[in-house]
Design an enzyme around this catalytic site. Structure first.
Site, PDB file in Angstrom:
ATOM      1  N   HIS A  79      91.070   7.357  98.319  1.00 11.74           N
ATOM      2  CA  HIS A  79      92.339   7.233  97.590  1.00 11.74           C
ATOM      3  C   HIS A  79      92.809   8.605  97.078  1.00 11.74           C
ATOM      4  O   HIS A  79      93.943   9.024  97.340  1.00 11.74           O
ATOM      5  CB  HIS A  79      92.144   6.256  96.422  1.00 11.74           C
ATOM      6  CG  HIS A  79      93.361   6.024  95.593  1.00 11.74           C
ATOM      7  ND1 HIS A  79      94.214   4.965  95.800  1.00 11.74           N
ATOM      8  CD2 HIS A  79      93.877   6.714  94.545  1.00 11.74           C
ATOM      9  CE1 HIS A  79      95.211   5.016  94.927  1.00 11.74           C
ATOM     10  NE2 HIS A  79      95.022   6.077  94.144  1.00 11.74           N
ATOM     11  N   GLU A  80      91.914   9.285  96.377  1.00  8.56           N
ATOM     12  CA  GLU A  80      92.302  10.584  95.806  1.00  8.56           C
ATOM     13  C   GLU A  80      92.575  11.608  96.901  1.00  8.56           C
ATOM     14  O   GLU A  80      93.405  12.513  96.732  1.00  8.56           O
ATOM     15  CB  GLU A  80      91.228  11.100  94.843  1.00  8.56           C
ATOM     16  CG  GLU A  80      90.908  10.179  93.660  1.00  8.56           C
ATOM     17  CD  GLU A  80      92.118   9.801  92.810  1.00  8.56           C
ATOM     18  OE1 GLU A  80      93.093  10.571  92.800  1.00  8.56           O
ATOM     19  OE2 GLU A  80      92.101   8.730  92.189  1.00  8.56           O
ATOM     20  N   HIS A 134      96.152  11.507  97.805  1.00  9.05           N
ATOM     21  CA  HIS A 134      96.943  12.316  96.867  1.00  9.05           C
ATOM     22  C   HIS A 134      96.812  13.809  97.204  1.00  9.05           C
ATOM     23  O   HIS A 134      97.781  14.557  97.225  1.00  9.05           O
ATOM     24  CB  HIS A 134      96.432  12.112  95.428  1.00  9.05           C
ATOM     25  CG  HIS A 134      96.869  10.823  94.791  1.00  9.05           C
ATOM     26  ND1 HIS A 134      98.181  10.451  94.680  1.00  9.05           N
ATOM     27  CD2 HIS A 134      96.150   9.826  94.200  1.00  9.05           C
ATOM     28  CE1 HIS A 134      98.265   9.279  94.043  1.00  9.05           C
ATOM     29  NE2 HIS A 134      97.039   8.877  93.746  1.00  9.05           N
ATOM     30  N   GLU A 137     101.695   7.719  95.076  1.00 11.36           N
ATOM     31  CA  GLU A 137     100.798   6.567  95.215  1.00 11.36           C
ATOM     32  C   GLU A 137     100.846   6.024  96.643  1.00 11.36           C
ATOM     33  O   GLU A 137      99.850   5.498  97.147  1.00 11.36           O
ATOM     34  CB  GLU A 137     101.201   5.493  94.195  1.00 11.36           C
ATOM     35  CG  GLU A 137     100.138   4.448  93.927  1.00 11.36           C
ATOM     36  CD  GLU A 137      98.907   4.974  93.191  1.00 11.36           C
ATOM     37  OE1 GLU A 137      98.916   6.128  92.696  1.00 11.36           O
ATOM     38  OE2 GLU A 137      97.908   4.230  93.128  1.00 11.36           O
TER      39      GLU A 137
END
Lengths: 474, 474
Positions: A242-243, A246, A272
C-alpha cells in the site's frame, strides 16, 4: 522530514523540542504565504494569464488555491482551531479508552463549531459551500454534489452485495490458516525486495518502522514506514505494498516542477488511488500472488498447501461486516466511509449536532452494514479525524478505491496481457502507464479532470461495482 | 536535525533534495535576522539596558553578536564564499587523493581572498582585527593577543616535553596488544551503558552511526553518532566518550533559555573542553579504567593481562609524533594546532600566501614536532577546514584541551576524592560541578569570563602543562 523523524526516530521525551520546531516552521510558512504583496502578485499574474503555458497556468492556479486556504481564515481562528484540536485529541484518547462519549462531547463540539466557522470563511473566499471548501483542502475539484450521487449509488448497491458475498463464501471451504513465526527481519527483507521489483528506488528512499505506517519524506527522498506483526505476515506485507503505491506516485512526480505547487501530488483521493491500486488491485490479486507466493515461502523457509497463491488469495478476500474501519475488508470498507461522509456533511451544514452523533452513527451502520456498534468507542469515537478537526477527509478513501478500479479498467484495455506480466513479476508496463497518465501529471489538472484525461471519463461508480462483483461473486 | 539525518539516514542519491531544504532554511533564517528593523530594535533595547537583568543583558549581547556576524558581510559576498567553498572542497578531495597541491592552489587562493574580505568586514563592524572577528564566530571573547601568549608558551614547552616522554616510554615495557573481534552490536551496547552511567538521557537523545562522529540535534533531543571498528575497540569507545561530553553539555543547558541566543552553548572551545574533559581527563584515566575494564571484558567475553586497567591505560597514552592531526595522541596534538593557528593567522593578515604554505608547514612541523611531512597530502592538505573556509576554528581544539585541564584542576580541589568516585563508576559529583559551573551558564559570559567564574582565573597554560607532565612523566 521532521514528521517522519517524529514517527520513527524521536526519543520518547523529545516531543516538546520537536513541537517547537514544527510550530516555528509553520509560523514561518504562514508568514511567507500571507505576505500582503502575494495577493497583488497573484492578481497581476492572472491578468497576464495569456503569456503562460498550460503548466504555468496550472501552477498559478495551485498557488492561488494554497494562498486562498491560508489567507481565508483569520490568524486567531487558525490558532483557536489548532489549540482546540490539540486539546480535543488529548481528551479523545482518554475518553475512547473509557468509552465515555459524554466527557468528550464538549471538546468535539468546540472543534466542530470552529471548523464550521473556518469552512464558512474558506467557502466565501473560494465561492464554494462550506463543506466543499473543506473537501477542496484534500481533493481539489471534488464537490459534494458529485460525491453524493456516487456514494448514494454505492450505498444502494453495498448491502445486497455484501449479503450475496457472505452467502457465497459461506458455501465455500474456509481458507487454510496461515500461521507461524515470521521474523521482522525476514519480513523487511521480503518487503524491500518486492518494493524494488515494483520500482521503488532505495537510493532515493528508505523503509523504516512506525506505529502507524505512512509514506512521508519529499520527492527525491521518500520515507516509507510499516509495522511488523511477527505472527501475522500478510498484514505487514500488504501494508508495505500500500505505502509503496503512495511512494511510487511521489517518486514519479515531474522533476521539472519539484518544489512548485503544480509539481505536488494531486489530492488525497488520487494519492489513495495509487496506494489502493497497488495494494488491492495489483498485489491482492491471484496473478500477482502466483508470482509472489514462492518468494514468500522462500523468505520464511515454509511450505504447505496454505502457502498456495489460491489459499492466500482466499484468505485476503474474506468479507465480514465489523465495527472498526481500519480493520474492514475491501468490500465493507466503503460503507464505513459513506457513513462518515454523510454524517460529517450534516454536521458541517448544522443539521446534525455532536450530541446526536451516536444515534445517527448507529442508524447509518445498521442501514449500510446491518450491524450496530456495541459501544461509542467502537462507533463514532473510533477515528482520530473528527477530534483532530479533519472534516472533509474521509470521502477521499473511497474516491481513491473507486479511482483505482477505474484506472485498472483502462490499464487492462491498454495492456491486455497485464495478468501474464504480473505472474512473471514484471511491473514495468503497469508503472509506465501510471507514470505517464498520473504520476508525471502532478497537480496539472483537478482530480476529476486528471481521471478524465487518464481514462476518458470522470469518476464512474459502475467500474468499481464491476470490480467488486467480479472479484467477490464470480 | 536535517544535518544529523544527512549523516545517518539519508539515501545515497537524496543529497540534492536535502541541499534544497538546507538552502531554503538558510535563506529564511538569513531573511529573518537581516530584517532592517532588527538593528533599530537592538539599539532601542541597548538604550534601555538598565531595566534588563544580567541574563537578559547577556541575551541582548548574544543577539547583537549573531546579528553583527550575519549583517556585516554583504549578501553577494556570503553567496560568493558559499560557492567558492563548495567548489574548493570538491577539488580538495580530488587533489588530496592525488597529492596535487598545484591543482588545488587556485581554489584555496580564491577562498582565502574571500574570507579575508569577509573577516575585514566583520572586523570593522565589531571593532576587531580581521582574524579576531573570525575567532569570534567560534570562540566568543577569545583574541589572538591572548592565544599568542598561551600558544607560544606551549610551543616552547612541547618539543622538549615530547622528547622526554618518548625517552621515558622507550625505557618502559611496551603495552600488550589488545586484539580480537569486537562486534559493533556489543560495542554499541557497552557504549550506551557507559553513556547512561555518565548521565546521558536516552529519553531525550540517541546514539547512531556515521562516517564522521559528531554530536548534533538540539537541546531536548541530542543526536550523537560514532563509528565502530570491529578490530579496534578502543578508538570507538573513547570516541563515544568524547561525544558524550558534548552531549552532556547540551543536555545541561538551562531549559529556561532554550531557543534563546543566551541559552546556547558557549563557543566551540568550551564545547571541546567538555568533550575532552570526559574523554582525556576522566575516561582515559586509570581510576576510571579500573571501573570500566571489567565491563569491557564482560561486554566482549574476553580476559587476560592485556585487559588490565594498567595495560589499557598504557596503550592509550603512548606518544609519538606523526603527520596527521586526527590520528595524533594527546601530547603531540597541540603542536598540530599551534602550527595551523600560526599559519592561518599569517594568511588572514596577508603575510603568508597559499603558494608558500607547503614550505611554511614543513618548517613549523620540524620546529614543533621534529618531523617533516612526506607529502602535501599528509601536510597542508590533510584537513577540510581551510578548503571549506573555516579559518579561526583550529585554535578551539587546544583551547578546549587546556580549558578541560584547568577545569579538572579546580574539580579535584572541590572534589578531593574524585578518583575514588571514578573507580566506583560514580559520576554524579563531577557532572553536578560541571552542570553548575559550565552547562547551566550557557552563553551568559564570554568564554574567558566563564572560565574565570568557574576556576577563579582565565586560561592558564601552566595547569595544562602540569596535567601533561603528571600524566606522561611521572
Amino acid at each position: 522530514m521532521l514528521g517522519w523523524d517524529n514517527a520513527t526516530m524521536l526519543p520518547e521525551n523529545s516531543g516538546e523540542a520537536r513541537g517547537a520546531q514544527l510550530a516555528a516552521l509553520a509560523e514561518v510558512c504562514h508568514d511567507i504565504i500571507t505576505q500582503p504583496k502575494l495577493g497583488d502578485l497573484i492578481a497581476k499574474a492572472e491578468s497576464e494569464h495569456g503569456v503562460l503555458d498550460d503548466w504555468q497556468q496550472a501552477n498559478l492556479r495551485e498557488m492561488k488555491r494554497a494562498w486562498q486556504h491560508e489567507t481565508a481564515v483569520p490568524a486567531d481562528l487558525v490558532s483557536a482551531i489548532s489549540h482546540a484540536c490539540h486539546e480535543s485529541e488529548l481528551f479523545w484518547r482518554k475518553a475512547r479508552t473509557e468509552n465515555n462519549f459524554k466527557e468528550f462531547l464538549p471538546y468535539q463540539e468546540k472543534v466542530l463549531a470552529l471548523i464550521r466557522e473556518s469552512a464558512t470563511a474558506k467557502g466565501e473566499a473560494m465561492k464554494l459551500s462550506p463543506y466543499d471548501a473543506l473537501l477542496d483542502q484534500f481533493e481539489p475539484g471534488a464537490t459534494s454534489a458529485m460525491i453524493d450521487g456516487i456514494f448514494d449509488d454505492l450505498a444502494n448497491f453495498l448491502p445486497g452485495f455484501i449479503s450475496d458475498v457472505m452467502g457465497k463464501q459461506a458455501q465455500e471451504p474456509a481458507p487454510l490458516e496461515i500461521t507461524g513465526f515470521f521474523p521482522s527481519g525476514a519480513q523487511k527483507s521480503l518487503g524491500k525486495t518486492m518494493m524494488e521489483k515494483l520500482g521503488f528506488d532505495f537510493t532515493r528512499g528508505r523503509l523504516d518502522e512506525s506505529t502507524h505506517p505512512f509514506c512521508g519524506g519529499v520527492p527525491g527522498d521518500i520515507r516509507l514506514t510499516t509495522r511488523y506483526d511477527e505472527k501475522d505476515f500478510l498484514s505487514g506485507f500488504f501494508g508495505v505494498m500500500h505505502e509503496t503505491g503512495h511512494a511510487l506516485y511521489e517518486m514519479g512526480l515531474p522533476a521539472k516542477w519539484m518544489n512548485q505547487p503544480v509539481g505536488e501530488a494531486r489530492g488525497m483521493g488520487i494519492h489513495e488511488s495509487q496506494s489502493l491500486l497497488v495494494e488491492m488491485q495489483i498485489t491482492m490479486n491471484l496473478d500477482f500472488l502466483t508470482y509472489a507466493a514462492p518468494l514468500m515461502r522462500s523468505a520464511f523457509d515454509v511450505d504447505g498447501p496454505e502457502w498456495s497463491p489460491e489459499n492466500i488469495y482466499t484468505h485476503v478476500t474474506r468479507v465480514k461486516p465489523s465495527f472498526i474501519r481500519v480493520d474492514a475488508d475491501e468490500a465493507t470498507y466503503p460503507a464505513h466511509i459513506i457513513l462518515r461522509y454523510r454524517l460529517e456533511k450534516l454536521m458541517i451544514a448544522g443539521k446534525l449536532e455532536v450530541k446526536d452523533l451516536p444515534e445517527a452513527w448507529s442508524q447509518q451502520m445498521q442501514q449500510l452494514l446491518g450491524i450496530k456498534p456495541d459501544t461509542d468507542a467502537n462507533g463514532c469515537m473510533q477515528d482520530i479525524h473528527w477530534p483532530d478537526g479533519a472534516f472533509g477527509y474521509f470521502p477521499t478513501y473511497t474516491l481513491g478505491a473507486m479511482t483505482a478500479a477505474q484506472l485498472v479498467a483502462s490499464i487492462r484495455k491498454d495492456i491486455p496481457n497485464l495478468g501474464s506480466f504480473l505472474r512473471k513479476g514484471e511491473f514495468h508496463p503497469l508503472f509506465e502507464w501510471l507514470g505517464k497518465k498520473i504520476h508525471s501529471q502532478a497537480s496539472r489538472f483537478s482530480s476529476p479532470d486528471l481521471l478524465k484525461h487518464a481514462t476518458g471519463q470522470t469518476l464512474n461508480s459502475a467500474l468499481y461495482k464491476e470490480h467488486l462483483k467480479s472479484r467477490y461473486l464470480q
